[in-house]
Design a protein around this motif. Sequence first.
Motif, PDB file in Angstrom:
ATOM      1  N   VAL A  33       0.850  -1.189   0.000  1.00  0.00           N
ATOM      2  CA  VAL A  33       0.000   0.000   0.000  1.00  0.00           C
ATOM      3  C   VAL A  33       0.886   1.240   0.000  1.00  0.00           C
ATOM      4  O   VAL A  33       1.826   1.342   0.779  1.00  0.00           O
ATOM      5  CB  VAL A  33      -0.932   0.033   1.231  1.00  0.00           C
ATOM      6  N   LEU A  34       0.547   2.174  -0.861  1.00  0.00           N
ATOM      7  CA  LEU A  34       1.225   3.467  -0.911  1.00  0.00           C
ATOM      8  C   LEU A  34       0.380   4.490  -0.161  1.00  0.00           C
ATOM      9  O   LEU A  34      -0.811   4.615  -0.405  1.00  0.00           O
ATOM     10  CB  LEU A  34       1.409   3.922  -2.359  1.00  0.00           C
ATOM     11  N   GLU A  35       0.998   5.201   0.769  1.00  0.00           N
ATOM     12  CA  GLU A  35       0.397   6.377   1.388  1.00  0.00           C
ATOM     13  C   GLU A  35       1.290   7.525   0.939  1.00  0.00           C
ATOM     14  O   GLU A  35       2.350   7.758   1.511  1.00  0.00           O
ATOM     15  CB  GLU A  35       0.381   6.255   2.906  1.00  0.00           C
ATOM     16  N   PRO A  36       0.926   8.211  -0.136  1.00  0.00           N
ATOM     17  CA  PRO A  36       1.849   9.143  -0.790  1.00  0.00           C
ATOM     18  C   PRO A  36       2.185  10.405  -0.002  1.00  0.00           C
ATOM     19  O   PRO A  36       3.214  11.022  -0.249  1.00  0.00           O
ATOM     20  CB  PRO A  36       1.130   9.503  -2.094  1.00  0.00           C
ATOM     21  N   THR A  37       1.341  10.789   0.950  1.00  0.00           N
ATOM     22  CA  THR A  37       1.572  12.014   1.717  1.00  0.00           C
ATOM     23  C   THR A  37       1.297  11.729   3.192  1.00  0.00           C
ATOM     24  O   THR A  37       0.252  12.133   3.717  1.00  0.00           O
ATOM     25  CB  THR A  37       0.664  13.150   1.199  1.00  0.00           C
ATOM     26  N   PRO A  38       2.219  11.055   3.894  1.00  0.00           N
ATOM     27  CA  PRO A  38       1.929  10.529   5.221  1.00  0.00           C
ATOM     28  C   PRO A  38       1.749  11.536   6.353  1.00  0.00           C
ATOM     29  O   PRO A  38       1.218  11.173   7.398  1.00  0.00           O
ATOM     30  CB  PRO A  38       3.112   9.611   5.508  1.00  0.00           C
ATOM     31  N   THR A  53       4.412   1.866   1.915  1.00  0.00           N
ATOM     32  CA  THR A  53       5.404   2.828   1.448  1.00  0.00           C
ATOM     33  C   THR A  53       4.844   4.205   1.751  1.00  0.00           C
ATOM     34  O   THR A  53       3.753   4.547   1.295  1.00  0.00           O
ATOM     35  CB  THR A  53       5.661   2.677  -0.071  1.00  0.00           C
ATOM     36  N   ALA A  54       5.580   4.976   2.566  1.00  0.00           N
ATOM     37  CA  ALA A  54       5.137   6.304   2.989  1.00  0.00           C
ATOM     38  C   ALA A  54       6.316   7.265   2.826  1.00  0.00           C
ATOM     39  O   ALA A  54       7.035   7.547   3.774  1.00  0.00           O
ATOM     40  CB  ALA A  54       4.650   6.263   4.434  1.00  0.00           C
ATOM     41  N   PRO A  55       6.523   7.758   1.616  1.00  0.00           N
ATOM     42  CA  PRO A  55       7.721   8.550   1.333  1.00  0.00           C
ATOM     43  C   PRO A  55       7.682   9.960   1.932  1.00  0.00           C
ATOM     44  O   PRO A  55       6.605  10.537   2.118  1.00  0.00           O
ATOM     45  CB  PRO A  55       7.711   8.633  -0.192  1.00  0.00           C
ATOM     46  N   ALA A  56       8.861  10.487   2.183  1.00  0.00           N
ATOM     47  CA  ALA A  56       8.959  11.892   2.591  1.00  0.00           C
ATOM     48  C   ALA A  56       8.596  12.799   1.416  1.00  0.00           C
ATOM     49  O   ALA A  56       8.056  13.876   1.601  1.00  0.00           O
ATOM     50  CB  ALA A  56      10.372  12.200   3.089  1.00  0.00           C
ATOM     51  N   GLU A  57       8.876  12.339   0.204  1.00  0.00           N
ATOM     52  CA  GLU A  57       8.581  13.106  -1.012  1.00  0.00           C
ATOM     53  C   GLU A  57       7.933  12.175  -2.031  1.00  0.00           C
ATOM     54  O   GLU A  57       8.595  11.301  -2.588  1.00  0.00           O
ATOM     55  CB  GLU A  57       9.852  13.732  -1.579  1.00  0.00           C
ATOM     56  N   VAL A  61       8.801   8.582  -5.702  1.00  0.00           N
ATOM     57  CA  VAL A  61       8.311   7.195  -5.685  1.00  0.00           C
ATOM     58  C   VAL A  61       7.946   6.752  -7.093  1.00  0.00           C
ATOM     59  O   VAL A  61       7.410   7.522  -7.886  1.00  0.00           O
ATOM     60  CB  VAL A  61       7.057   7.079  -4.777  1.00  0.00           C
ATOM     61  N   SER A  62       8.223   5.495  -7.375  1.00  0.00           N
ATOM     62  CA  SER A  62       7.797   4.904  -8.647  1.00  0.00           C
ATOM     63  C   SER A  62       7.370   3.463  -8.377  1.00  0.00           C
ATOM     64  O   SER A  62       7.576   2.941  -7.293  1.00  0.00           O
ATOM     65  CB  SER A  62       8.919   4.954  -9.690  1.00  0.00           C
ATOM     66  N   GLY A  80      -2.784  18.276  -4.630  1.00  0.00           N
ATOM     67  CA  GLY A  80      -3.564  17.085  -4.325  1.00  0.00           C
ATOM     68  C   GLY A  80      -4.156  16.456  -5.573  1.00  0.00           C
ATOM     69  O   GLY A  80      -4.179  15.230  -5.718  1.00  0.00           O
ATOM     70  N   TYR A  81      -4.634  17.281  -6.492  1.00  0.00           N
ATOM     71  CA  TYR A  81      -5.173  16.760  -7.755  1.00  0.00           C
ATOM     72  C   TYR A  81      -4.081  16.088  -8.579  1.00  0.00           C
ATOM     73  O   TYR A  81      -4.319  15.049  -9.205  1.00  0.00           O
ATOM     74  CB  TYR A  81      -5.809  17.881  -8.576  1.00  0.00           C
ATOM     75  N   ARG A  82      -2.895  16.676  -8.606  1.00  0.00           N
ATOM     76  CA  ARG A  82      -1.780  16.074  -9.346  1.00  0.00           C
ATOM     77  C   ARG A  82      -1.410  14.716  -8.754  1.00  0.00           C
ATOM     78  O   ARG A  82      -1.129  13.763  -9.486  1.00  0.00           O
ATOM     79  CB  ARG A  82      -0.565  16.999  -9.344  1.00  0.00           C
ATOM     80  N   ILE A  83      -1.413  14.626  -7.436  1.00  0.00           N
ATOM     81  CA  ILE A  83      -1.087  13.353  -6.776  1.00  0.00           C
ATOM     82  C   ILE A  83      -2.157  12.315  -7.096  1.00  0.00           C
ATOM     83  O   ILE A  83      -1.834  11.169  -7.437  1.00  0.00           O
ATOM     84  CB  ILE A  83      -0.914  13.553  -5.258  1.00  0.00           C
ATOM     85  N   LEU A  84      -3.436  12.687  -7.016  1.00  0.00           N
ATOM     86  CA  LEU A  84      -4.510  11.746  -7.350  1.00  0.00           C
ATOM     87  C   LEU A  84      -4.349  11.239  -8.773  1.00  0.00           C
ATOM     88  O   LEU A  84      -4.434  10.031  -9.034  1.00  0.00           O
ATOM     89  CB  LEU A  84      -5.879  12.399  -7.170  1.00  0.00           C
ATOM     90  N   SER A  85      -4.085  12.119  -9.688  1.00  0.00           N
ATOM     91  CA  SER A  85      -3.897  11.728 -11.084  1.00  0.00           C
ATOM     92  C   SER A  85      -2.707  10.780 -11.231  1.00  0.00           C
ATOM     93  O   SER A  85      -2.784   9.774 -11.937  1.00  0.00           O
ATOM     94  CB  SER A  85      -3.708  12.978 -11.941  1.00  0.00           C
ATOM     95  N   ALA A  86      -1.621  11.080 -10.548  1.00  0.00           N
ATOM     96  CA  ALA A  86      -0.412  10.243 -10.647  1.00  0.00           C
ATOM     97  C   ALA A  86      -0.631   8.847 -10.070  1.00  0.00           C
ATOM     98  O   ALA A  86      -0.180   7.855 -10.650  1.00  0.00           O
ATOM     99  CB  ALA A  86       0.767  10.930  -9.946  1.00  0.00           C
TER     100      ALA A  86
END
Length: 156
Positions: A33-38, A53-57, A61-62, A80-86
């Motif tokens: 599970v990715l939590e992109p903005t922890p 995976t909970a990155p600082a940035e 992440v890929s 937030g929209y860019r992150i959702l799209s990614a």
Amino acid sequence: MVMSQKRTNDFQTPPTICNYMVSLLPPETIVSVLEPTPGQGNLVRALAGYQVTAPAEFWDVSGRFDAVVMNPPFTPMTQGYRILSAVMEMSDVIIALMPWLTLINSKHRTRQICTFGLREVIHLPREVFPGSRVQTCILNMRRGFRGKTGFFALDK
């Protein structure tokens, strides 16, 4: 429900909402599970038992993940929209706490979310984030879902 707020208007996801979001994950085949903005890690703690995976940035992440569970920053919301799209390119299962504006202020974004597969929209009561003027919802997304989208109101 107690919520911490930093001076930067950083609203953390309350633990009860984090647990609810995790309960929306399909029980089968979800391991990574990715939590992109922890942030302070409330969602990460709720995801105990998964390989998180909970990155600082996030932009460093890929790769692919079985699921994404997230509450991205709302300021600026374009981030937030860019992150959702990614993350739509990184997983077939997405549970995202987003502002209602995600669905109502952009025809293109709404089409993108529905084309991906929007199973449910869960309305959150305003008091989930005391002091915030942003109305929020949880998007329960599955790639390829073509059924009718359910609408639910979470009663706190």
